[in-house]
Design an enzyme around this catalytic site. Sequence first.
Site, PDB file in Angstrom:
ATOM      1  CG  HIS A   1      -9.964  -5.879   0.779  1.00 54.50           C
ATOM      2  ND1 HIS A   1     -10.170  -7.033   1.508  1.00 54.50           N
ATOM      3  CD2 HIS A   1      -8.652  -5.570   0.928  1.00 54.50           C
ATOM      4  CE1 HIS A   1      -9.043  -7.396   2.082  1.00 54.50           C
ATOM      5  NE2 HIS A   1      -8.097  -6.538   1.748  1.00 54.50           N
TER       6      HIS A   1
ATOM      7  CG  ASN B   1      -0.730  -7.052  -1.198  1.00 55.59           C
ATOM      8  OD1 ASN B   1      -1.329  -7.672  -2.070  1.00 55.59           O
ATOM      9  ND2 ASN B   1      -1.195  -6.940   0.035  1.00 55.59           N
TER      10      ASN B   1
ATOM     11  CD  GLU C   1      -4.669  -7.925   1.736  1.00 59.40           C
ATOM     12  OE1 GLU C   1      -5.564  -7.239   2.250  1.00 59.40           O
ATOM     13  OE2 GLU C   1      -3.460  -7.657   1.838  1.00 59.40           O
TER      14      GLU C   1
ATOM     15  CD  GLU D   1      -2.808  -1.375   2.337  1.00 63.53           C
ATOM     16  OE1 GLU D   1      -2.838  -0.474   3.191  1.00 63.53           O
ATOM     17  OE2 GLU D   1      -3.493  -2.418   2.431  1.00 63.53           O
TER      18      GLU D   1
ATOM     19  CG  ASP E   1     -12.713  -9.138   1.812  1.00 60.85           C
ATOM     20  OD1 ASP E   1     -12.702  -8.212   0.978  1.00 60.85           O
ATOM     21  OD2 ASP E   1     -12.140  -9.057   2.916  1.00 60.85           O
TER      22      ASP E   1
HETATM   23  O1  G3I Z   1      -3.720  -8.236  18.891  1.00 57.51           O
HETATM   24  C1  G3I Z   1      -4.408  -7.120  19.426  1.00 57.51           C
HETATM   25  C2  G3I Z   1      -4.979  -7.453  20.767  1.00 57.51           C
HETATM   26  O2  G3I Z   1      -3.913  -7.689  21.659  1.00 57.51           O
HETATM   27  C3  G3I Z   1      -5.843  -6.305  21.249  1.00 57.51           C
HETATM   28  O3  G3I Z   1      -6.459  -6.643  22.456  1.00 57.51           O
HETATM   29  C4  G3I Z   1      -6.922  -5.987  20.221  1.00 57.51           C
HETATM   30  C5  G3I Z   1      -7.780  -4.803  20.633  1.00 57.51           C
HETATM   31  O4  G3I Z   1      -8.271  -4.111  19.517  1.00 57.51           O
HETATM   32  O5  G3I Z   1      -6.288  -5.679  19.010  1.00 57.51           O
HETATM   33  C6  G3I Z   1      -5.518  -6.743  18.470  1.00 57.51           C
HETATM   34  O6  G3I Z   1      -4.950  -6.303  17.283  1.00 57.51           O
HETATM   35  C7  G3I Z   1      -5.828  -6.173  16.162  1.00 57.51           C
HETATM   36  C8  G3I Z   1      -5.262  -7.015  15.041  1.00 57.51           C
HETATM   37  O7  G3I Z   1      -6.017  -6.824  13.864  1.00 57.51           O
HETATM   38  C9  G3I Z   1      -5.253  -8.505  15.388  1.00 57.51           C
HETATM   39  O8  G3I Z   1      -6.522  -8.966  15.578  1.00 57.51           O
HETATM   40  C10 G3I Z   1      -5.882  -4.737  15.762  1.00 57.51           C
HETATM   41  O9  G3I Z   1      -6.556  -3.961  16.738  1.00 57.51           O
HETATM   42  C11 G3I Z   1      -6.601  -4.586  14.427  1.00 57.51           C
HETATM   43  O10 G3I Z   1      -6.513  -3.235  13.961  1.00 57.51           O
HETATM   44  C12 G3I Z   1      -5.959  -5.491  13.409  1.00 57.51           C
HETATM   45  O11 G3I Z   1      -6.673  -5.375  12.192  1.00 57.51           O
HETATM   46  C13 G3I Z   1      -6.021  -5.916  11.070  1.00 57.51           C
HETATM   47  C14 G3I Z   1      -5.796  -4.810  10.041  1.00 57.51           C
HETATM   48  O12 G3I Z   1      -5.204  -5.369   8.879  1.00 57.51           O
HETATM   49  C15 G3I Z   1      -4.862  -3.719  10.572  1.00 57.51           C
HETATM   50  O13 G3I Z   1      -4.895  -2.644   9.730  1.00 57.51           O
HETATM   51  C16 G3I Z   1      -6.935  -6.973  10.457  1.00 57.51           C
HETATM   52  O14 G3I Z   1      -7.043  -8.079  11.357  1.00 57.51           O
HETATM   53  C17 G3I Z   1      -6.349  -7.463   9.141  1.00 57.51           C
HETATM   54  O15 G3I Z   1      -7.295  -8.279   8.490  1.00 57.51           O
HETATM   55  C18 G3I Z   1      -6.074  -6.256   8.233  1.00 57.51           C
HETATM   56  O16 G3I Z   1      -5.483  -6.748   7.065  1.00 57.51           O
HETATM   57  C19 G3I Z   1      -5.181  -5.760   6.062  1.00 57.51           C
HETATM   58  C20 G3I Z   1      -3.967  -6.278   5.304  1.00 57.51           C
HETATM   59  O17 G3I Z   1      -2.923  -6.534   6.178  1.00 57.51           O
HETATM   60  C21 G3I Z   1      -3.541  -5.272   4.235  1.00 57.51           C
HETATM   61  N1  G3I Z   1      -4.645  -4.967   3.360  1.00 57.51           N
HETATM   62  C22 G3I Z   1      -5.881  -4.534   4.009  1.00 57.51           C
HETATM   63  C23 G3I Z   1      -6.317  -5.571   5.034  1.00 57.51           C
HETATM   64  C24 G3I Z   1      -7.639  -5.201   5.663  1.00 57.51           C
HETATM   65  O18 G3I Z   1      -7.512  -4.014   6.388  1.00 57.51           O
END
Ligand code: G3I
Length: 346
Positions: free
Chosen positions: A232, A196, A261, A155, A263
């Site tokens: 997405h 990506n 990715e 990105e 969906d």
């Molecule tokens: O692990 C912590 C946990 O300790 C904490 O208690 C909790 C509270 O919010 O957060 C947890 O972390 C989260 C993490 O996912 C793991 O679950 C983050 O808050 C959350 O922001 C994070 O979101 C991820 C996101 O990227 C971050 O921007 C999504 O799961 C993940 O699917 C998403 O993936 C991205 C790709 O990497 C790049 N392209 C877009 C895609 C969708 O946004």
Amino acid sequence: MNYLRFSFIGILFLLQCREPELPTCTTDSGPLFAHFSFPVGAALEPLDMASNSAYASLANTEFNSITPENIFKPAFLHPEPGVFYWQETDSLVQFCLNAGKRLHGHTLIWHQQLPYWMENFQGNATEWESMMKNHIQTIVGRYKGKVRSWDVVNEALEDDGSLRNNTWLEHIGESYIEKAFQFAQEADPDALLFYNDYSLESKPEKCKAALDMLQKLRDKGVKIDGIGLQMHISILSPSNNSIENAVQAFATAGFLVHLSELDISINPLGNKITSPKPQALLQQADKMRAILQIYQNIPAAQQFGITFWGIGDSDSWIPGFFGRTDFPLLFDENYAPKPIYCTMIE
Ligand code: G3I
């Protein structure tokens, strides 16, 4: 006569209101990936593998390529300077090696999910570059020969095609992209290296900018093997034509194409719904059919694979991120196959 006319109109009305017939199926016809000549993958969370047997079972059987959804990102893997949290990544790498699944590393350099120390790193451009080099080479070097491919840079572009003004650009300058690829290549010359990004399939300007960037880098001799089109998308947009243009553009230029990715949102407008409407599930399945046709039209050697961003609808990042109910994946909240899955194995 009137009676007949009303009956006729009534039947027409009922026919129009009838719910569409949805394809149904089970997972008994063999793994999903076995239906395709290219790898079919899913983004995985090891925590869900450990705590959810339905999730783990589908991850084990249906997919032959795995992308770690979060655990390879700097905030998780490199939380402090010089401290790498290898436990989960090592287990996932071993799981993939044992199960004969390809592991696609995601992601080395991104502007999100950076640890505090990295974002606030104090140093000049050379020091930032060497910090980035150390990050990339420590990770890629550890998994040399084990992780087949990497999203090296994620990105880096804005929607209008300009370079995203992120922390890496700010401290290292435009060359951070090229350097990131060079560092990854030095650490594992055989790994396949990807750029990506999202909305490449919906925003022609961004698509063109990404293609130009990849071609320029390749012309300079930088090893860059492929593009990850995140995809997405939703049942409403982008059009199939727009998706095809993007897929074809990168394939024609000779890059591997990863739908990285995928969906397909069925509620992009954020309506108040509690369950998916049959018509929407059908549109989702139709969209998938179109995507498969588009993807199968590019040379087999350039089909790196199609990866779904999660397994069941309840695993999706979309409800949490956008604050809406949605059902964008292959399996429902109980991990039963949805029409989109049935269409794929059809
Ligand atoms: O692990 C912590 C946990 O300790 C904490 O208690 C909790 C509270 O919010 O957060 C947890 O972390 C989260 C993490 O996912 C793991 O679950 C983050 O808050 C959350 O922001 C994070 O979101 C991820 C996101 O990227 C971050 O921007 C999504 O799961 C993940 O699917 C998403 O993936 C991205 C790709 O990497 C790049 N392209 C877009 C895609 C969708 O946004």
